[in-house]
Enzyme design. Sequence first.
Site, short mmCIF file in Angstrom:
data_model
loop_
_atom_site.label_atom_id
_atom_site.label_comp_id
_atom_site.label_asym_id
_atom_site.label_seq_id
_atom_site.Cartn_x
_atom_site.Cartn_y
_atom_site.Cartn_z
N CYS A 1 -7.20 -0.15 -2.21
CA CYS A 1 -6.61 0.92 -1.40
C CYS A 1 -7.61 2.02 -1.05
O CYS A 1 -7.61 2.53 0.06
CB CYS A 1 -5.45 1.51 -2.16
SG CYS A 1 -5.89 2.00 -3.84
N GLU B 1 1.93 5.68 -3.65
CA GLU B 1 0.49 5.38 -3.67
C GLU B 1 0.26 4.35 -2.58
O GLU B 1 0.51 3.16 -2.76
CB GLU B 1 0.09 4.80 -5.04
CG GLU B 1 0.26 5.75 -6.19
CD GLU B 1 -0.80 6.85 -6.22
OE1 GLU B 1 -1.72 6.83 -5.38
OE2 GLU B 1 -0.69 7.74 -7.07
N ASN C 1 -2.92 -6.24 -5.68
CA ASN C 1 -4.36 -6.21 -5.92
C ASN C 1 -4.77 -5.89 -7.35
O ASN C 1 -5.84 -6.31 -7.80
CB ASN C 1 -5.07 -5.28 -4.92
CG ASN C 1 -4.53 -3.87 -4.96
OD1 ASN C 1 -3.49 -3.59 -5.54
ND2 ASN C 1 -5.24 -2.95 -4.32
N GLU D 1 -1.27 9.42 -9.94
CA GLU D 1 -1.30 8.60 -11.14
C GLU D 1 -2.52 9.03 -11.96
O GLU D 1 -3.48 9.57 -11.41
CB GLU D 1 -1.36 7.11 -10.77
CG GLU D 1 -0.07 6.72 -10.09
CD GLU D 1 0.18 5.23 -9.91
OE1 GLU D 1 -0.72 4.53 -9.46
OE2 GLU D 1 1.32 4.82 -10.21
N1 LIG Z 1 -2.78 4.11 -3.27
C1 LIG Z 1 -2.78 3.20 -4.22
O1 LIG Z 1 -2.85 3.50 -5.42
C2 LIG Z 1 -2.72 1.73 -3.86
C3 LIG Z 1 -3.09 0.78 -4.82
C4 LIG Z 1 -3.03 -0.55 -4.48
C5 LIG Z 1 -2.62 -0.95 -3.21
N2 LIG Z 1 -2.28 -0.01 -2.30
C6 LIG Z 1 -1.88 -0.42 -0.94
O2 LIG Z 1 -1.03 -1.56 -0.99
C7 LIG Z 1 -1.18 -2.35 0.18
C8 LIG Z 1 -1.41 -3.78 -0.21
O3 LIG Z 1 -0.44 -4.21 -1.11
P1 LIG Z 1 0.79 -5.13 -0.68
O4 LIG Z 1 0.39 -6.01 0.44
O5 LIG Z 1 1.31 -5.73 -1.93
O6 LIG Z 1 1.80 -4.01 -0.14
P2 LIG Z 1 3.31 -4.18 0.36
O7 LIG Z 1 3.73 -2.87 0.89
O8 LIG Z 1 3.45 -5.38 1.21
O9 LIG Z 1 4.12 -4.53 -0.98
C9 LIG Z 1 4.07 -3.68 -2.09
C10 LIG Z 1 5.30 -3.92 -2.95
O10 LIG Z 1 6.45 -3.48 -2.23
C11 LIG Z 1 7.46 -4.48 -2.33
N3 LIG Z 1 8.34 -4.35 -1.17
C12 LIG Z 1 8.20 -4.91 0.06
N4 LIG Z 1 9.22 -4.53 0.87
C13 LIG Z 1 10.01 -3.70 0.14
C14 LIG Z 1 11.20 -2.98 0.41
N5 LIG Z 1 11.82 -3.04 1.59
N6 LIG Z 1 11.73 -2.23 -0.58
C15 LIG Z 1 11.12 -2.14 -1.79
N7 LIG Z 1 9.99 -2.81 -2.10
C16 LIG Z 1 9.43 -3.58 -1.15
C17 LIG Z 1 6.67 -5.75 -2.38
O11 LIG Z 1 7.46 -6.83 -2.85
C18 LIG Z 1 5.55 -5.37 -3.33
O12 LIG Z 1 5.98 -5.43 -4.66
C19 LIG Z 1 -2.37 -1.76 0.90
O13 LIG Z 1 -1.94 -0.98 1.97
C20 LIG Z 1 -3.05 -0.92 -0.17
O14 LIG Z 1 -3.85 0.09 0.35
C21 LIG Z 1 -2.30 1.31 -2.60
C1 LIG Z 2 -9.59 0.97 -9.84
N1 LIG Z 2 -9.85 1.27 -8.43
C2 LIG Z 2 -11.01 0.51 -7.99
C3 LIG Z 2 -10.16 2.68 -8.29
C4 LIG Z 2 -8.73 0.86 -7.60
C5 LIG Z 2 -7.44 1.59 -7.82
C6 LIG Z 2 -6.25 0.92 -7.17
C7 LIG Z 2 -6.36 0.73 -5.70
O1 LIG Z 2 -6.08 -0.26 -5.07
#
Ligand SMILES: NC(=O)c1ccc[n+]([C@@H]2O[C@H](COP(=O)([O-])OP(=O)(O)OC[C@H]3O[C@@H](n4cnc5c(N)ncnc54)[C@H](O)[C@@H]3O)[C@@H](O)[C@H]2O)c1
Ligand SMILES: C[N+](C)(C)CCCC=O
Length: 504
Positions: A298, A264, A167, A478
């Site tokens: 997220c 995260e 994202n 972060e």
């Molecule tokens: N808290 C935060 O800062 C934050 C920020 C952005 C997104 N998110 C979360 O991310 C999710 C959406 O992103 P997504 O669909 O890319 O997530 P995802 O968990 O499908 O993938 C994230 C990353 O993990 C990698 N990955 C997948 N399987 C793995 C494994 N077995 N070992 C190591 N790496 C692996 C993927 O290739 C990708 O690079 C949502 O749940 C969102 O809330 C959290």
């Molecule tokens: C910059 N925002 C909008 C706070 C998003 C942080 C990353 C979450 O997905």
Amino acid sequence: MEQSNLDLPGTATGTMVVTEPLNFWGGQRVKPRQQANAEPVFEPATGRVLCQMFPCGSEEVDEAIKSAHSAYLKWSKMAGMERARIMLEAARIIREKRDKIAKLEVINNGKSITEAVVDIDVAWQCIEYYAGMAATLAGQHVQLPGGAFAYTRREALGVCVGIGAFNYPFQIAAWKSAPALACGNAMVFKPSPMTPVTAVLLAEIYKEAGVPEGLFCVVQGGADTGSLLCHHPGVAKVSFTGSVPTGKKVMEMSAKSVKHVTLELGGKSPLLIFKDCELENAVKGALMANFLTQGQVCCNGTRVYVQREIMPQFLEEVVKRTKVIPVGDPLLDDTRMGALISKPQLDKVLAYVNQAKKEGARVLCGGDPFVPSDPKLKGGYFMSPCVLDNCRDDMTCVKEEIFGPVMSVLPFDTEEEVIQRANNSPFGLASGVFTRDISRAHRVAENLQAGTCFINNYNISPVEVPFGGYKMSGFGRENGQVTIEYYSQLKTVVVEMGDVDSLF
Ligand SMILES: NC(=O)c1ccc[n+]([C@@H]2O[C@H](COP(=O)([O-])OP(=O)(O)OC[C@H]3O[C@@H](n4cnc5c(N)ncnc54)[C@H](O)[C@@H]3O)[C@@H](O)[C@H]2O)c1
Ligand SMILES: C[N+](C)(C)CCCC=O
């Protein structure tokens, strides 16, 4: 067809094909060793194939980690001021190339150019912020009896791995690399396989700024490549951004060799709107809490609790504004909502809306596939932003992270009740409250179980303030000063100035 050379002017939606290698180590882009297991990468706004992503295998991961390690040996010996100068130069180059990086981000991710420009600004600000901290890293001096003393040294961890979600591709790479590099570490970064295109630009920029070759490497791939990184003995830390299920696997793999971990993860954050709020701002806050990046954020406040007395006015206003959000070509300045990341993600979000209807929610607007009038966008992954009313806490749309433009609105009566309901979730990433009562605002902030609470605003994340989760939304942080703790370790040096007082 245009190539992804950043110096090409006038890139438009539906015209770009990326052919250059997207891996980076040893100071240069590296061609994939084998063409096997290639995965198509799509332009979300058109559904066209933008490029092929070739996942790195074990030999490539190994090469990248070795390259990072040799750079770490040089970088970690440099003074903080020397590192800072190079990082400031990297921030300057990003600023200079901002619009071009943002365009490429839009083409790969589908978000609006207005948002992408902000994302790139946040990226250089993060690097600038941690450049400022690099020279401030210092230990303590402790006087001991008999003239002896001890001091502490804040030292780097070594090679850190960053694994990113789709994202915020460029911003996540900056949020992870900036504190890592400031502390003297090297980083090997793996972007999401759906958004492989912009992380390599950051690698080129760090190189242009003067980091040792290999300091910031990029390896492409999905779960298998991620797993190789988490298991690798040469890696000291894994900082992961992604979903809860993947985060759990990352933690488990990293535990085998006791690596440091930052997670995260996802969320289902509550936004509490009290009847004494400034309603127009609360409505704007609810839109900001739900519709940035097509709802794929997220920390989005997707459970919107509204005090019963103001529910009719809130709904009228929020629906009126949601209906006029311009959805369409993400590269156009007037667009405010682009395309979701993929067809499966679009289908998943639409299925959540259908399920919500089955469970008794009322769709006040949106929730349908959206086909823009521009013929080149016909294959894009667009949907109309959706507001759901008549929601209950036990509904799927209220409990699960949808990761799409779907706002669930729920009524509440009292502060005590809404806090209890807001906290009744396994997630704890963010939260928000709109009220004019200053005491209530801080009381609510104290009692919400979340890593962030926004008062009278939402989704504001300046790089100076820590960002991260409670409960299953993860741990570690972060941004902000505290993140230095997550990318460094403390050594204690004890110095004897007299004779050894031996017991033997
Ligand atoms: N808290 C935060 O800062 C934050 C920020 C952005 C997104 N998110 C979360 O991310 C999710 C959406 O992103 P997504 O669909 O890319 O997530 P995802 O968990 O499908 O993938 C994230 C990353 O993990 C990698 N990955 C997948 N399987 C793995 C494994 N077995 N070992 C190591 N790496 C692996 C993927 O290739 C990708 O690079 C949502 O749940 C969102 O809330 C959290
Ligand atoms: C910059 N925002 C909008 C706070 C998003 C942080 C990353 C979450 O997905």
